[in-house]
Motif scaffolding. Structure first.
Motif, PDB file in Angstrom:
ATOM      1  N   TRP A 543    -178.724 -32.451   8.868  1.00  0.00           N
ATOM      2  CA  TRP A 543    -177.990 -33.025   7.773  1.00  0.00           C
ATOM      3  C   TRP A 543    -176.575 -32.308   7.913  1.00  0.00           C
ATOM      4  N   GLN A 544    -175.465 -32.976   7.640  1.00  0.00           N
ATOM      5  CA  GLN A 544    -173.946 -32.784   7.892  1.00  0.00           C
ATOM      6  C   GLN A 544    -173.377 -33.402   6.423  1.00  0.00           C
ATOM      7  N   LEU A 545    -172.331 -32.727   6.059  1.00  0.00           N
ATOM      8  CA  LEU A 545    -171.310 -33.112   5.053  1.00  0.00           C
ATOM      9  C   LEU A 545    -169.958 -33.746   5.592  1.00  0.00           C
ATOM     10  N   TRP A 546    -169.805 -34.907   5.150  1.00  0.00           N
ATOM     11  CA  TRP A 546    -168.587 -35.522   5.765  1.00  0.00           C
ATOM     12  C   TRP A 546    -167.687 -35.737   4.388  1.00  0.00           C
ATOM     13  N   HIS A 547    -166.361 -35.971   4.892  1.00  0.00           N
ATOM     14  CA  HIS A 547    -165.303 -36.572   3.744  1.00  0.00           C
ATOM     15  C   HIS A 547    -164.869 -37.967   4.240  1.00  0.00           C
ATOM     16  N   TYR A 548    -164.973 -38.878   3.223  1.00  0.00           N
ATOM     17  CA  TYR A 548    -164.139 -40.287   3.543  1.00  0.00           C
ATOM     18  C   TYR A 548    -163.069 -40.433   2.651  1.00  0.00           C
ATOM     19  N   ASP A 549    -161.682 -40.710   3.433  1.00  0.00           N
ATOM     20  CA  ASP A 549    -160.644 -41.174   2.910  1.00  0.00           C
ATOM     21  C   ASP A 549    -160.606 -42.382   2.501  1.00  0.00           C
ATOM     22  N   LEU A 550    -160.538 -42.827   1.036  1.00  0.00           N
ATOM     23  CA  LEU A 550    -160.522 -44.350   0.798  1.00  0.00           C
ATOM     24  C   LEU A 550    -159.259 -45.057   1.063  1.00  0.00           C
ATOM     25  N   ASN A 551    -158.214 -44.232   1.211  1.00  0.00           N
ATOM     26  CA  ASN A 551    -156.902 -45.094   1.275  1.00  0.00           C
ATOM     27  C   ASN A 551    -156.797 -45.008   2.722  1.00  0.00           C
ATOM     28  N   GLN A 552    -156.969 -44.186   3.618  1.00  0.00           N
ATOM     29  CA  GLN A 552    -156.794 -44.181   5.185  1.00  0.00           C
ATOM     30  C   GLN A 552    -157.992 -44.784   5.813  1.00  0.00           C
ATOM     31  N   LYS A 553    -159.004 -44.892   5.020  1.00  0.00           N
ATOM     32  CA  LYS A 553    -160.426 -45.247   5.502  1.00  0.00           C
ATOM     33  C   LYS A 553    -160.913 -44.700   6.821  1.00  0.00           C
ATOM     34  N   THR A 554    -160.570 -43.343   6.671  1.00  0.00           N
ATOM     35  CA  THR A 554    -160.960 -42.434   7.731  1.00  0.00           C
ATOM     36  C   THR A 554    -161.929 -41.422   7.231  1.00  0.00           C
ATOM     37  N   GLU A 555    -162.739 -40.925   8.266  1.00  0.00           N
ATOM     38  CA  GLU A 555    -163.851 -39.812   8.013  1.00  0.00           C
ATOM     39  C   GLU A 555    -163.275 -38.438   8.627  1.00  0.00           C
ATOM     40  N   LYS A 556    -163.949 -37.376   7.991  1.00  0.00           N
ATOM     41  CA  LYS A 556    -163.662 -36.054   8.533  1.00  0.00           C
ATOM     42  C   LYS A 556    -164.972 -35.043   8.419  1.00  0.00           C
ATOM     43  N   TRP A 557    -165.049 -34.531   9.451  1.00  0.00           N
ATOM     44  CA  TRP A 557    -166.406 -33.748   9.405  1.00  0.00           C
ATOM     45  C   TRP A 557    -165.827 -32.436   8.576  1.00  0.00           C
ATOM     46  N   LEU A 558    -167.018 -32.152   7.566  1.00  0.00           N
ATOM     47  CA  LEU A 558    -166.923 -30.915   6.750  1.00  0.00           C
ATOM     48  C   LEU A 558    -168.026 -29.616   7.192  1.00  0.00           C
ATOM     49  N   LEU A 559    -169.198 -30.023   7.301  1.00  0.00           N
ATOM     50  CA  LEU A 559    -170.034 -29.016   7.548  1.00  0.00           C
ATOM     51  C   LEU A 559    -171.107 -29.671   8.895  1.00  0.00           C
ATOM     52  N   ALA A 560    -171.299 -28.886   9.899  1.00  0.00           N
ATOM     53  CA  ALA A 560    -172.086 -29.221  10.955  1.00  0.00           C
ATOM     54  C   ALA A 560    -173.673 -29.340  10.694  1.00  0.00           C
ATOM     55  N   THR A 561    -174.184 -28.410   9.914  1.00  0.00           N
ATOM     56  CA  THR A 561    -175.618 -28.204   9.873  1.00  0.00           C
ATOM     57  C   THR A 561    -175.926 -27.881   8.196  1.00  0.00           C
ATOM     58  N   ASP A 562    -177.187 -28.313   8.119  1.00  0.00           N
ATOM     59  CA  ASP A 562    -177.653 -28.197   6.959  1.00  0.00           C
ATOM     60  C   ASP A 562    -176.783 -28.065   5.641  1.00  0.00           C
ATOM     61  N   GLY A 563    -176.159 -29.405   5.420  1.00  0.00           N
ATOM     62  CA  GLY A 563    -175.421 -29.532   4.366  1.00  0.00           C
ATOM     63  C   GLY A 563    -175.778 -30.850   3.556  1.00  0.00           C
ATOM     64  N   TYR A 564    -176.431 -30.483   2.163  1.00  0.00           N
ATOM     65  CA  TYR A 564    -177.014 -31.656   1.525  1.00  0.00           C
ATOM     66  C   TYR A 564    -176.146 -32.498   0.539  1.00  0.00           C
ATOM     67  N   SER A 565    -175.551 -31.385  -0.068  1.00  0.00           N
ATOM     68  CA  SER A 565    -174.685 -32.227  -1.273  1.00  0.00           C
ATOM     69  C   SER A 565    -173.430 -31.323  -1.581  1.00  0.00           C
ATOM     70  N   GLY A 566    -172.447 -31.591  -1.945  1.00  0.00           N
ATOM     71  CA  GLY A 566    -171.321 -31.069  -1.833  1.00  0.00           C
ATOM     72  C   GLY A 566    -170.160 -31.399  -2.805  1.00  0.00           C
ATOM     73  N   ARG A 567    -169.237 -30.547  -3.348  1.00  0.00           N
ATOM     74  CA  ARG A 567    -168.231 -30.804  -4.321  1.00  0.00           C
ATOM     75  C   ARG A 567    -167.044 -30.054  -3.937  1.00  0.00           C
ATOM     76  N   ILE A 568    -165.989 -30.611  -4.168  1.00  0.00           N
ATOM     77  CA  ILE A 568    -164.728 -29.658  -3.738  1.00  0.00           C
ATOM     78  C   ILE A 568    -164.134 -29.312  -4.940  1.00  0.00           C
ATOM     79  N   TRP A 569    -163.430 -28.176  -5.077  1.00  0.00           N
ATOM     80  CA  TRP A 569    -162.621 -27.440  -6.084  1.00  0.00           C
ATOM     81  C   TRP A 569    -161.559 -26.785  -5.644  1.00  0.00           C
ATOM     82  N   GLN A 570    -160.372 -26.782  -5.972  1.00  0.00           N
ATOM     83  CA  GLN A 570    -159.413 -25.631  -5.356  1.00  0.00           C
ATOM     84  C   GLN A 570    -159.330 -25.563  -3.928  1.00  0.00           C
ATOM     85  N   GLY A 571    -159.412 -26.653  -3.181  1.00  0.00           N
ATOM     86  CA  GLY A 571    -159.485 -26.362  -1.674  1.00  0.00           C
ATOM     87  C   GLY A 571    -160.816 -25.725  -1.012  1.00  0.00           C
ATOM     88  N   GLN A 572    -161.819 -25.558  -1.953  1.00  0.00           N
ATOM     89  CA  GLN A 572    -163.056 -25.097  -1.517  1.00  0.00           C
ATOM     90  C   GLN A 572    -164.272 -25.923  -1.741  1.00  0.00           C
TER      91      GLN A 572
END
Length: 689
Positions: A543-572
């Motif tokens: 299980w990994q967490l990724w971020h997908y940019d809708l405007n740039q159509k690019t993906e970025k890895w956030l968490l390599a292992t055991d990430g199942y659901s994520g939210r972002i707030w104030q850079g965290q």
């Protein structure tokens, strides 16, 4: 009265088309979905076009012999008439004949192929014999190239046989089993305190008797073939135990069981061993075990692949004739693998793919009966054939078989959406005769969206302000689980289904795919600005967490292992793990993870919210809590109620939540001798010149 129904599910009725498999009535521009009662009523009329159908026939075919009032029949016919008039108000489809019954007036034709909303005319097969031969040859050639899998046969006639009610209590009777002699029928009933109680029905004297304490929470009971023992699971103070009851009242514990497991028990033919499914917790697949009652030793029989991500072995049945253990293994929402195993060693002897959402299976002689929704199928391993043989009015919960009788429990639940206000008062906001679930209130509080099957299948519905609910959008793909969340500006939804991600604009309901199914998305939510999404996937082995940019159509890895659901707030990044309870925090720029809430249960991937520095989450058995990130303070917002399903959404401390209404349903009996006789007659008709 016995009626043969053809399994061809597409009908042309004047200018309208009816897809019986989807309960979809359509013209060339629009479509609507019939409720189950109207579907059964229409099917009864379609079998006898131009003929008078009496009220007695309707009671037998549509209400399965139950005593119903004239007003109930009148209302059902009226609702079907309204459905016709919504699509075509130029014809009178149903004629009322006083003191005689009803008659379908327009011509009816059985149609081949899929029915859809299209302007293309339907091809009449009897007018195109050459085309039919070419199509058949093409399908035969394609079938030869296709891997072996089982689809239900379309050239088998569906038998609708009147069933006899065995119970008619308020509430639902479910999870049935019967002894080999066919004299004792075990079933479950829900008590007034929401516990489940075991009852026995004597099929000879017709008497019903409770055999467990109504104050105990007892589930998954199974009667032994000799009729002298009942194995069941008892829950008490967060403890789960497998119990053996020697009738009438000799109780002995067998072993403990995981609280996260939903067992399914079957007996060995000599009543000396139990087979059951079990999982360690919600993150692990089910496997099959065998427990010897003589030695007390439990042994695991099945394994799944290391990278397997499904539910595992979801159903099992043991043949007394061949000693084969049949196991259903979950593949997708629409397919299963049927395994035939040696009952002692667990060695796989046969393996078949079944492209149906089968939930239960039972041996009857050398054949298997499979349950998929309201349908009962027959599978013959020697011939590799799958046939639809019976269709109930409601979804079938369980089946019990004797040599000449088939008993089945059929029930349906209703769920409504309630709102709890900040002053602790509450009231229903969404109610229907079906299941309304997964409420999501817009960030600005203007619109409530939810899932509902009131249209005959699950759709996304919306309610704006205090207006009447209306369909927002159809779910793309095949019927399966879906999850959605609001964009921060309340303009659209993010929908995750079948591994793909979509946006749905509100209020016009336009659906747009933004990430394909091969992304294998499990859980996704908008990022803080709404310019992209945070999603989890297991496509790379963990299980990994990724971020997908809708405007740039690019993906970025956030968490390599055991990430199942994520939210972002104030850079965290705030996230949960698949294999462990808790809520963690980590800087988007990188660094060590910090555990914030150790008691946040894994199941919260479906619902937990992060709004303006406050986390809302569900604690099983307790209720809904709020955690303030800045002050680290926790507060209970709503205590868990008896029929609370952990679907909820919070807006300004108002909680929209799902309340399950008590299920309604009964046990019915069908004579298998009639089924066999009808099947023999059907074969004679098929062979006749």
């Amino acid at each position: 009265m016995t009626i043969f129904l053809a399994p061809i599910s597409h009908w042309q009725l004047g200018p309208l088309y009816y897809d019986a498999s989807q309960r979809q009535l359509a013209d060339t521009k629009q479509q609507l979905y019939l409720e189950p009662r109207q579907h059964q009523l229409l099917m009864c009329f379609l079998q006898t076009p131009g003929q008078v159908v009496s009220r007695d026939t309707l009671i037998m075919q549509v209400w399965q012999g139950r005593i119903v009032s004239d007003s109930a029949i009148n209302r059902a016919v009226s609702l079907l008439r309204k459905a016709f008039s919504r699509l075509d108000n130029t014809h009178n489809y149903i004629e009322t004949l006083p003191k005689l019954g009803y008659r379908l007036q327009l011509p009816v034709e059985m149609a081949a192929g899929e029915t859809s909303v299209s302007t293309r005319p339907m091809i009449k097969l009897y007018r195109a014999p050459v085309l039919l031969v070419l199509v058949c040859l093409m399908l035969l050639f394609m079938a030869m190239l296709r891997p072996k899998s089982l689809e239900h046969s379309e050239d088998v006639m569906l038998l609708h046989i009147p069933s006899v009610p065995v119970t008619s209590f308020n509430g639902a009777e479910f999870h049935i089993s019967i002894d080999r002699a066919g004299t004792k029928l075990l079933y479950h009933r829900t008590t007034d305190n929401s516990h489940t109680q075991l009852w026995l029905h004597n099929t000879i004297t017709k008497q019903h008797q409770a055999v467990s304490d109504p104050l105990e929470d007892i589930r998954y009971g199974r009667l032994s073939p000799d009729g002298n023992q009942i194995a069941y699971v008892r829950y008490d103070d967060q403890q789960c135990q497998l119990i053996l009851l020697h009738l009438p009242d000799d109780v002995s514990p067998l072993q403990d069981c995981p609280l996260d497991s939903v067992p399914q028990l079957i007996w060995q033919g000599d009543s000396r061993a139990l087979y059951y499914r079990q999982r360690t917790n919600k993150t692990q697949p089910y496997h099959i075990f065998r427990l010897s009652l003589n030695s007390g030793i439990s042994r695991q029989l099945t394994l799944t692949a290391v990278n397997y991500t499904g539910e595992g072995d979801i159903a099992l049945a043991l043949s007394e004739t061949t000693q084969q253990l049949a196991v259903l293994r979950y593949n997708t929402a629409h397919s299963r693998t049927l395994l035939l195993l040696d009952s002692e060693s667990g060695a796989v002897q046969q393996q078949h793919q079944i492209n149906l959402a089968v939930s239960q299976l039972y041996w009857h002689g050398e054949r298997l009966l499979l349950i998929a929704g309201s349908n009962l199928y027959q599978f013959t391993p020697q011939q590799f054939s799958l046939q639809l043989i019976y269709r109930a009015a409601l979804p079938i919960n369980s089946v019990a078989l004797t040599a000449d009788q088939l008993y089945y429990s059929s029930n349906e639940r209703r769920a409504s959406i309630w709102r709890k206000y900040s002053d602790s008062s509450s009231g229903a906001v969404i109610e229907s005769s079906r299941i309304d679930s997964l409420p999501r209130i817009a960030p600005n509080g203007s619109t409530l969206v939810f899932l509902s099957n009131r249209g005959g299948h699950y759709q996304i519905w919306q309610q704006q302000q205090e207006q009447q609910p209306a369909v927002l959008a159809e779910l793309p793909g095949e019927p399966a689980f879906a999850r959605f969340s609001w964009h921060p500006d309340s303009s659209r939804l993010l929908l995750v289904k079948d591994g793909a991600a979509y946006t749905i604009s509100v209020p016009d309901g336009v659906v747009k795919k933004i990430l394909p199914a091969h992304s294998q998305i499990a859980v996704a939510d908008w990022d803080e600005e709404g310019a992209g999404l945070v999603y989890s996937t297991v496509r790379d082995g963990d299980w990994q967490l990724w971020h997908y940019d809708l405007n740039q159509k690019t993906e970025k890895w956030l968490l390599a292992t055991d990430g199942y659901s994520g939210r972002i707030w104030q850079g965290q990044l705030y996230y949960t793990r698949y294999h462990q309870d808790g809520l963690w925090r980590m800087s988007i720029a990188g660094g060590e993870s910090e555990l914030l809430l150790p008691n946040l249960d894994k199941i919260n991937w479906l619902n937990w919210q992060l709004t303006e520095g406050r986390v809302y989450y569900y604690q099983p058995g307790n209720g809904i809590y709020r955690y303030d990130i800045q002050t680290s303070q926790q507060e209970k917002l709503m205590a868990q109620t008896g029929h609370f399903a952990h679907h909820y959404s919070v807006y300004n401390d108002q909680i929209y939540y799902v309340k399950l209404e008590p299920a309604q349903g009964d046990i019915f009996r069908v004579a298998l001798s009639n089924t066999n006789k009808l099947k023999q007659n059907q074969e004679k008709i098929t062979r006749a010149p």
